[in-house]
Motif scaffolding. Structure first.
Motif, PDB file in Angstrom:
ATOM      1  N   CYS A   1      53.160   3.076 -10.749  1.00  0.00           N
ATOM      2  CA  CYS A   1      54.290   3.899 -10.309  1.00  0.00           C
ATOM      3  C   CYS A   1      53.904   4.875  -9.199  1.00  0.00           C
ATOM      4  O   CYS A   1      52.755   5.296  -9.106  1.00  0.00           O
ATOM      5  CB  CYS A   1      54.841   4.679 -11.501  1.00  0.00           C
ATOM      6  N   PRO A   2      54.906   5.265  -8.417  1.00  0.00           N
ATOM      7  CA  PRO A   2      54.635   6.185  -7.312  1.00  0.00           C
ATOM      8  C   PRO A   2      54.405   7.638  -7.737  1.00  0.00           C
ATOM      9  O   PRO A   2      53.889   8.427  -6.958  1.00  0.00           O
ATOM     10  CB  PRO A   2      55.893   6.071  -6.443  1.00  0.00           C
ATOM     11  N   SER A   3      54.783   8.001  -8.967  1.00  0.00           N
ATOM     12  CA  SER A   3      54.592   9.381  -9.413  1.00  0.00           C
ATOM     13  C   SER A   3      54.439   9.432 -10.936  1.00  0.00           C
ATOM     14  O   SER A   3      54.751   8.462 -11.628  1.00  0.00           O
ATOM     15  CB  SER A   3      55.794  10.247  -9.009  1.00  0.00           C
ATOM     16  N   LYS A   4      54.007  10.594 -11.419  1.00  0.00           N
ATOM     17  CA  LYS A   4      53.862  10.782 -12.863  1.00  0.00           C
ATOM     18  C   LYS A   4      55.220  10.677 -13.555  1.00  0.00           C
ATOM     19  O   LYS A   4      55.330  10.090 -14.623  1.00  0.00           O
ATOM     20  CB  LYS A   4      53.225  12.150 -13.125  1.00  0.00           C
ATOM     21  N   LYS A   5      56.256  11.207 -12.927  1.00  0.00           N
ATOM     22  CA  LYS A   5      57.607  11.147 -13.496  1.00  0.00           C
ATOM     23  C   LYS A   5      58.059   9.687 -13.650  1.00  0.00           C
ATOM     24  O   LYS A   5      58.600   9.295 -14.683  1.00  0.00           O
ATOM     25  CB  LYS A   5      58.589  11.902 -12.605  1.00  0.00           C
ATOM     26  N   HIS A   6      57.814   8.873 -12.634  1.00  0.00           N
ATOM     27  CA  HIS A   6      58.175   7.456 -12.699  1.00  0.00           C
ATOM     28  C   HIS A   6      57.363   6.732 -13.776  1.00  0.00           C
ATOM     29  O   HIS A   6      57.880   5.851 -14.462  1.00  0.00           O
ATOM     30  CB  HIS A   6      57.976   6.780 -11.337  1.00  0.00           C
ATOM     31  N   ALA A   7      56.099   7.100 -13.926  1.00  0.00           N
ATOM     32  CA  ALA A   7      55.254   6.495 -14.963  1.00  0.00           C
ATOM     33  C   ALA A   7      55.800   6.818 -16.348  1.00  0.00           C
ATOM     34  O   ALA A   7      55.836   5.951 -17.222  1.00  0.00           O
ATOM     35  CB  ALA A   7      53.810   6.983 -14.819  1.00  0.00           C
ATOM     36  N   GLU A   8      56.220   8.058 -16.536  1.00  0.00           N
ATOM     37  CA  GLU A   8      56.810   8.447 -17.823  1.00  0.00           C
ATOM     38  C   GLU A   8      58.091   7.660 -18.090  1.00  0.00           C
ATOM     39  O   GLU A   8      58.329   7.203 -19.211  1.00  0.00           O
ATOM     40  CB  GLU A   8      57.084   9.948 -17.838  1.00  0.00           C
ATOM     41  N   GLU A   9      58.910   7.490 -17.069  1.00  0.00           N
ATOM     42  CA  GLU A   9      60.151   6.713 -17.222  1.00  0.00           C
ATOM     43  C   GLU A   9      59.847   5.258 -17.572  1.00  0.00           C
ATOM     44  O   GLU A   9      60.517   4.662 -18.423  1.00  0.00           O
ATOM     45  CB  GLU A   9      60.985   6.798 -15.941  1.00  0.00           C
ATOM     46  N   LEU A  10      58.835   4.699 -16.915  1.00  0.00           N
ATOM     47  CA  LEU A  10      58.437   3.322 -17.209  1.00  0.00           C
ATOM     48  C   LEU A  10      58.002   3.186 -18.664  1.00  0.00           C
ATOM     49  O   LEU A  10      58.386   2.231 -19.354  1.00  0.00           O
ATOM     50  CB  LEU A  10      57.312   2.870 -16.270  1.00  0.00           C
ATOM     51  N   LEU A  11      57.227   4.149 -19.150  1.00  0.00           N
ATOM     52  CA  LEU A  11      56.809   4.120 -20.555  1.00  0.00           C
ATOM     53  C   LEU A  11      58.002   4.215 -21.505  1.00  0.00           C
ATOM     54  O   LEU A  11      58.063   3.490 -22.500  1.00  0.00           O
ATOM     55  CB  LEU A  11      55.824   5.255 -20.850  1.00  0.00           C
TER      56      LEU A  11
ATOM     57  N   GLY B   1      60.158  -5.600 -12.867  1.00  0.00           N
ATOM     58  CA  GLY B   1      61.595  -5.557 -12.637  1.00  0.00           C
ATOM     59  C   GLY B   1      62.043  -4.310 -11.881  1.00  0.00           C
ATOM     60  O   GLY B   1      63.050  -4.333 -11.178  1.00  0.00           O
ATOM     61  N   ILE B   2      61.278  -3.233 -12.014  1.00  0.00           N
ATOM     62  CA  ILE B   2      61.653  -1.963 -11.387  1.00  0.00           C
ATOM     63  C   ILE B   2      61.016  -1.800 -10.006  1.00  0.00           C
ATOM     64  O   ILE B   2      61.659  -1.351  -9.061  1.00  0.00           O
ATOM     65  CB  ILE B   2      61.240  -0.781 -12.299  1.00  0.00           C
ATOM     66  N   TYR B   3      59.743  -2.163  -9.888  1.00  0.00           N
ATOM     67  CA  TYR B   3      58.981  -1.945  -8.651  1.00  0.00           C
ATOM     68  C   TYR B   3      58.572  -3.276  -8.040  1.00  0.00           C
ATOM     69  O   TYR B   3      57.390  -3.579  -7.919  1.00  0.00           O
ATOM     70  CB  TYR B   3      57.740  -1.092  -8.934  1.00  0.00           C
ATOM     71  N   LEU B   4      59.526  -4.057  -7.652  1.00  0.00           N
ATOM     72  CA  LEU B   4      59.277  -5.398  -7.133  1.00  0.00           C
ATOM     73  C   LEU B   4      58.312  -5.406  -5.948  1.00  0.00           C
ATOM     74  O   LEU B   4      57.473  -6.291  -5.827  1.00  0.00           O
ATOM     75  CB  LEU B   4      60.599  -6.066  -6.751  1.00  0.00           C
ATOM     76  N   ASP B   5      58.397  -4.390  -5.078  1.00  0.00           N
ATOM     77  CA  ASP B   5      57.516  -4.331  -3.908  1.00  0.00           C
ATOM     78  C   ASP B   5      56.042  -4.283  -4.302  1.00  0.00           C
ATOM     79  O   ASP B   5      55.197  -4.841  -3.622  1.00  0.00           O
ATOM     80  CB  ASP B   5      57.839  -3.110  -3.041  1.00  0.00           C
ATOM     81  N   LYS B   6      55.749  -3.617  -5.397  1.00  0.00           N
ATOM     82  CA  LYS B   6      54.368  -3.476  -5.865  1.00  0.00           C
ATOM     83  C   LYS B   6      53.784  -4.834  -6.251  1.00  0.00           C
ATOM     84  O   LYS B   6      52.585  -5.037  -6.210  1.00  0.00           O
ATOM     85  CB  LYS B   6      54.348  -2.523  -7.072  1.00  0.00           C
ATOM     86  N   PHE B   7      54.657  -5.787  -6.586  1.00  0.00           N
ATOM     87  CA  PHE B   7      54.208  -7.066  -7.101  1.00  0.00           C
ATOM     88  C   PHE B   7      54.312  -8.196  -6.079  1.00  0.00           C
ATOM     89  O   PHE B   7      54.152  -9.352  -6.429  1.00  0.00           O
ATOM     90  CB  PHE B   7      54.991  -7.419  -8.370  1.00  0.00           C
ATOM     91  N   LYS B   8      54.586  -7.858  -4.816  1.00  0.00           N
ATOM     92  CA  LYS B   8      54.643  -8.903  -3.789  1.00  0.00           C
ATOM     93  C   LYS B   8      53.264  -9.514  -3.583  1.00  0.00           C
ATOM     94  O   LYS B   8      53.137 -10.676  -3.271  1.00  0.00           O
ATOM     95  CB  LYS B   8      55.201  -8.344  -2.484  1.00  0.00           C
ATOM     96  N   THR B   9      52.244  -8.696  -3.750  1.00  0.00           N
ATOM     97  CA  THR B   9      50.872  -9.205  -3.752  1.00  0.00           C
ATOM     98  C   THR B   9      50.403  -9.218  -5.198  1.00  0.00           C
ATOM     99  O   THR B   9      51.020  -8.620  -6.055  1.00  0.00           O
ATOM    100  CB  THR B   9      49.943  -8.295  -2.912  1.00  0.00           C
TER     101      THR B   9
END
Length: 117
Positions: A10-20, A54-62
């Motif tokens: 995730c791009p931030s701690k807040k996003h990581a918490e949301e993902l969890l 499903g949330i961060y598709l760009d991160k998974f292009k590679t």
């Protein structure tokens, strides 16, 4: 460990918490527990990555690679590449017990590297 994976994705701690939170809701909804998932830790890690996909598709292009698993090739394939354990064992001509021993050894490497930090 799950939060560390979320932080890497995730791009931030807040996003990581949301993902969890989203992942834990799925765990509850799908009744994922130790009884019906013998490789529970791997199941949870795979679920968090699948959810993030499903949330961060760009991160998974590679191909995703997490630093926690860079020295554990089997865990990296099972978790990051979402490879099935049965397929890995068949590919490497391993019994399930032999494959599980590799998983245990690799988790010990991850655990020991965390303790050293």
């Amino acid at each position: 460990m799950l939060f560390g994976v979320a932080l890497e994705i995730c791009p931030s701690k807040k996003h990581a918490e949301e993902l969890l939170l989203i992942t834990f809701k799925k765990i509850h909804r799908d009744d994922i527990n130790r009884e019906n998932h013998p490789a529970y830790c791997i199941t949870l890690l795979r679920l968090i990555i699948k959810t993030a996909h499903g949330i961060y598709l760009d991160k998974f292009k590679t191909c995703l690679s997490l630093k926690q698993f860079e020295k554990t090739p089997l865990l990296n394939q099972l978790i990051c590449d979402q490879k099935k354990f049965k397929d890995y064992c068949k590919e490497k001509s391993l019994t399930q017990q032999e494959g599980l021993q590799i998983v245990r050894d690799e988790f010990n490497k991850v655990r020991n590297s965390e303790l050293k930090k």
